[in-house]
Scaffold this motif. Structure first.
Motif, mmCIF file in Angstrom:
data_model
loop_
_atom_site.group_PDB
_atom_site.id
_atom_site.type_symbol
_atom_site.label_atom_id
_atom_site.label_comp_id
_atom_site.label_asym_id
_atom_site.label_seq_id
_atom_site.Cartn_x
_atom_site.Cartn_y
_atom_site.Cartn_z
ATOM 1 N N ILE A 1 -20.026 12.800 -27.606
ATOM 2 C CA ILE A 1 -21.339 12.901 -26.980
ATOM 3 C C ILE A 1 -21.905 11.503 -26.771
ATOM 4 N N LYS A 2 -22.341 11.227 -25.537
ATOM 5 C CA LYS A 2 -22.918 9.919 -25.222
ATOM 6 C C LYS A 2 -24.140 10.083 -24.340
ATOM 7 N N ARG A 3 -25.068 9.152 -24.471
ATOM 8 C CA ARG A 3 -26.239 9.142 -23.591
ATOM 9 C C ARG A 3 -25.825 8.744 -22.176
ATOM 10 N N VAL A 4 -26.535 9.291 -21.198
ATOM 11 C CA VAL A 4 -26.341 8.914 -19.800
ATOM 12 C C VAL A 4 -27.705 8.539 -19.236
ATOM 13 N N ASP A 5 -27.847 7.298 -18.843
ATOM 14 C CA ASP A 5 -29.135 6.785 -18.365
ATOM 15 C C ASP A 5 -30.213 7.061 -19.429
ATOM 16 N N LYS A 6 -31.415 7.393 -19.000
ATOM 17 C CA LYS A 6 -32.511 7.619 -19.948
ATOM 18 C C LYS A 6 -32.780 9.087 -20.223
ATOM 19 N N VAL A 7 -32.273 9.970 -19.345
ATOM 20 C CA VAL A 7 -32.637 11.388 -19.473
ATOM 21 C C VAL A 7 -31.434 12.307 -19.569
ATOM 22 N N GLY A 8 -30.244 11.752 -19.753
ATOM 23 C CA GLY A 8 -29.060 12.598 -19.744
ATOM 24 C C GLY A 8 -28.160 12.400 -20.949
ATOM 25 N N VAL A 9 -27.314 13.414 -21.185
ATOM 26 C CA VAL A 9 -26.323 13.372 -22.255
ATOM 27 C C VAL A 9 -25.014 13.924 -21.693
ATOM 28 N N LYS A 10 -23.926 13.146 -21.886
ATOM 29 C CA LYS A 10 -22.610 13.603 -21.434
ATOM 30 C C LYS A 10 -21.819 14.100 -22.635
ATOM 31 N N VAL A 11 -21.265 15.302 -22.497
ATOM 32 C CA VAL A 11 -20.456 15.904 -23.553
ATOM 33 C C VAL A 11 -19.046 16.101 -23.016
ATOM 34 N N ARG A 12 -18.059 15.474 -23.677
ATOM 35 C CA ARG A 12 -16.657 15.644 -23.272
ATOM 36 C C ARG A 12 -15.898 16.277 -24.443
ATOM 37 N N PHE A 13 -15.209 17.358 -24.156
ATOM 38 C CA PHE A 13 -14.458 18.064 -25.193
ATOM 39 C C PHE A 13 -13.045 17.502 -25.299
ATOM 40 N N LYS A 14 -12.628 17.282 -26.544
ATOM 41 C CA LYS A 14 -11.300 16.747 -26.807
ATOM 42 C C LYS A 14 -10.449 17.796 -27.510
ATOM 43 N N ASN A 15 -9.142 17.630 -27.357
ATOM 44 C CA ASN A 15 -8.263 18.392 -28.235
ATOM 45 C C ASN A 15 -8.525 17.947 -29.661
ATOM 46 N N SER A 16 -8.476 18.865 -30.572
ATOM 47 C CA SER A 16 -8.728 18.512 -31.963
ATOM 48 C C SER A 16 -7.617 17.611 -32.490
ATOM 49 N N THR A 17 -7.890 16.954 -33.601
ATOM 50 C CA THR A 17 -6.879 16.097 -34.218
ATOM 51 C C THR A 17 -5.632 16.929 -34.489
ATOM 52 N N PRO A 18 -4.447 16.431 -34.102
ATOM 53 C CA PRO A 18 -3.220 17.219 -34.293
ATOM 54 C C PRO A 18 -3.051 17.673 -35.745
ATOM 55 N N SER A 19 -2.536 18.869 -35.919
ATOM 56 C CA SER A 19 -2.314 19.410 -37.262
ATOM 57 C C SER A 19 -1.005 18.867 -37.831
ATOM 58 N N ILE A 20 -0.783 19.114 -39.115
ATOM 59 C CA ILE A 20 0.479 18.707 -39.745
ATOM 60 C C ILE A 20 1.654 19.369 -39.035
ATOM 61 N N GLU A 21 1.467 20.635 -38.657
ATOM 62 C CA GLU A 21 2.534 21.373 -37.970
ATOM 63 C C GLU A 21 2.863 20.749 -36.612
ATOM 64 N N ASP A 22 1.850 20.193 -35.947
ATOM 65 C CA ASP A 22 2.083 19.563 -34.645
ATOM 66 C C ASP A 22 2.934 18.298 -34.765
ATOM 67 N N LEU A 23 2.932 17.699 -35.964
ATOM 68 C CA LEU A 23 3.565 16.386 -36.134
ATOM 69 C C LEU A 23 4.781 16.392 -37.048
ATOM 70 N N ASN A 24 5.054 17.533 -37.712
ATOM 71 C CA ASN A 24 6.042 17.495 -38.790
ATOM 72 C C ASN A 24 7.471 17.210 -38.337
ATOM 73 N N LYS A 25 7.767 17.339 -37.053
ATOM 74 C CA LYS A 25 9.125 17.070 -36.576
ATOM 75 C C LYS A 25 9.267 15.669 -35.962
ATOM 76 N N LEU A 26 8.179 14.904 -36.001
ATOM 77 C CA LEU A 26 8.205 13.564 -35.395
ATOM 78 C C LEU A 26 8.668 12.532 -36.413
ATOM 79 N N ASN A 27 9.421 11.562 -35.920
ATOM 80 C CA ASN A 27 9.946 10.489 -36.762
ATOM 81 C C ASN A 27 9.175 9.211 -36.480
#
Length: 491
Positions: free
Chosen positions: A160-186
């Protein structure tokens, strides 16, 4: 009776519909779109834009509609202009859809106490909200309430970041990768020359993104913080994986472990195996630690003299790494006698000096601790203020969290440190923040590590040794504990 104020014409800031206005707009849109279609038909028919001819064409169309209605009533009218009517109905349906979409979005904002905002623009990965005209920007309130909305609606992490004086920008991210997402990586697959591999963060589009920082851009002090079992040891191994891969830029690595030497033993084994002459480990002998700290202090002062001689601002190679595991075991120690107290005071003095003065001389100082506050850790404000790079693992203490990282950036990103899983952490590097997860690095990783070393710079080492000898002769030794002669024999 107080008249309802409809800030958006068709609905108010609480998402309540203005029924009269809405019905009127439906009829207006139907008539307007029908009129535009008739005008467009006449333009195509005439192959030119002539206002007078177009008006005459419209008059003829309306007379024709009246005649059809007289002969065949409403059904005849529908049959003759069905194409136009179908298009008009689609326009009206689209207007209804957009109206209710915006109305429900405004109702959702109002339900979370954010009626002072409205959805201005929908992005591919988020939204832009503006303050309702005439209302006041309450940014702190927006952060708090919007994070509640995210959690209850399972919308994922966001920025979440301010935009100019009267706005707010919200950008959705993928959540932090889980252990399962990374367990096969070297980790070997993510090693890069001159780059420190920190781990993976969730991207705005990609599910996981490897995060790097250049060794040349690393600050000179790092803190690994969090409760026992939060992942500090694994993070240290993760960092060392890259350090050993880039060993060609390093003059030496010093591991100070006052937890019985368990953590530093793998690095001693690595030195015994490869005989690099660059890896030094110190365990729980405080006198020996003091002597080693004196050595580092002398090297620091000598390097500063060398920089001054050549009119340079900082060392860009031949780095010296110092790792303090559980620094509180060293700093928050109660001396048992007079000699012990002198050793303790001098050790703390040198550590403080290294944090204050070794930035330019190529020192990289890492330390792990459970808490970052001065009370209970022995960490002074001087050390804390000189620690630019901070890695925070799971901890339950609000005081501990906010002593490391400001409250607002955490709320902006919807990050709850108390709920971190294994390997998850937030990194603060000056004003930058990253929420990442490390790969699992086993304690015996040194058995399989490949050290990319290089031949030492003989010219540099020779000149450095000459300056060190000069520094020793003017160094202020605590003679009853460590003399200049003994230092000369061991340095």
């Amino acid at each position: 009776m107080k008249k309802t104020k409809y800030e958006f014409g068709i609905y108010d800031k609480y998402g309540n519909l203005n029924g009269v206005y809405f019905i009127g707009m439906l009829f207006f849109l139907f008539f307007l779109s029908f009129l535009i279609l008739l005008i467009f038909k006449n333009i195509i028919k005439l192959h030119s834009i002539n206002i007078e001819i177009i008006l005459n064409g419209l008059i003829i169309d309306f007379k024709s509609m009246i005649q059809i209605y007289k002969l065949n009533h409403f059904l005849g009218l529908l049959s003759s202009f069905k194409t136009y009517i179908v298009i008009n109905i689609l326009v009206v349906i689209y207007y209804i859809y957009k109206t209710f979409l915006n109305k429900f979005e405004q109702r959702k904002l109002a339900n979370y106490g954010l009626e002072n905002y409205y959805l201005k623009k929908k992005l591919k990965d988020g939204y832009v909200y503006n303050v309702v005209p005439g209302e006041v920007m309450e940014y702190d309130k927006f952060l708090k309430q919007f994070n509640n909305m995210i959690q209850r609606n399972k919308m994922g992490s966001c920025e979440i970041k301010r935009v100019d004086k009267v706005g707010v920008k919200v950008r959705f991210k993928n959540s932090t990768p889980s252990i399962e997402d990374l367990n096969k990586l070297n980790p070997k697959d993510f090693m890069k020359k001159d780059l420190l591999f920190l781990g993976f963060e969730g991207g705005f589009k990609e599910k996981r993104i490897p995060k790097y920082i250049k060794f040349s851009q690393l600050p000179h002090s790092f803190a690994l913080l969090g409760t026992s079992g939060g992942g500090k040891s694994n993070t240290l191994n993760h960092i060392l994986f890259s350090v050993f891969y880039n060993f060609h830029n390093i003059q030496e690595c010093n591991f100070i472990d006052f937890k019985g030497g368990v953590e530093s033993q793998p690095y001693q084994n690595l030195e015994d195996k490869l005989k690099t002459g660059k890896i030094f480990t110190y365990t729980d002998n405080r006198l020996e630690l003091y002597k080693k700290l004196v050595r580092l202090d002398i090297i620091n002062k000598s390097r500063q003299k060398l920089l001054k001689k050549y009119n340079k601002k900082k060392m860009n190679s031949n780095y010296i790494y110092v790792f303090f595991d559980e620094i509180a075991e060293i700093l928050d120690y109660k001396a048992s006698d007079k000699t012990d107290k002198i050793i303790q005071d001098k050790s703390k003095e040198i550590i403080e000096s290294l944090f204050r003065t070794s930035r330019s001389s190529g020192f990289k100082l890492f330390y792990a601790t459970q808490i970052f506050t001065s009370v209970g850790s022995g960490i002074s404000n001087s050390i804390k203020n000189n620690t630019i790079f901070r890695i925070l693992h799971k901890t339950e203490s609000d005081e501990g969290i906010h002593s490391v990282i400001d409250k607002e950036p955490l709320e902006e990103r919807g990050i709850n440190v108390k709920e971190f899983g294994v390997g998850e952490m937030i990194i603060k590097n000056e004003s930058e923040y990253f929420n990442i997860r490390t790969l699992y690095i086993p304690d015996n990783f040194t058995k399989f590590i490949k050290i990319n070393s290089s031949k030492p710079n003989e010219k540099f080492l020779k000149e450095m040794n000459e300056v060190i000898l000069q520094t020793i002769k003017t160094y202020s030794f605590e003679k009853s504990i460590y003399s200049m002669e003994e230092c000369l024999r061991h340095i």
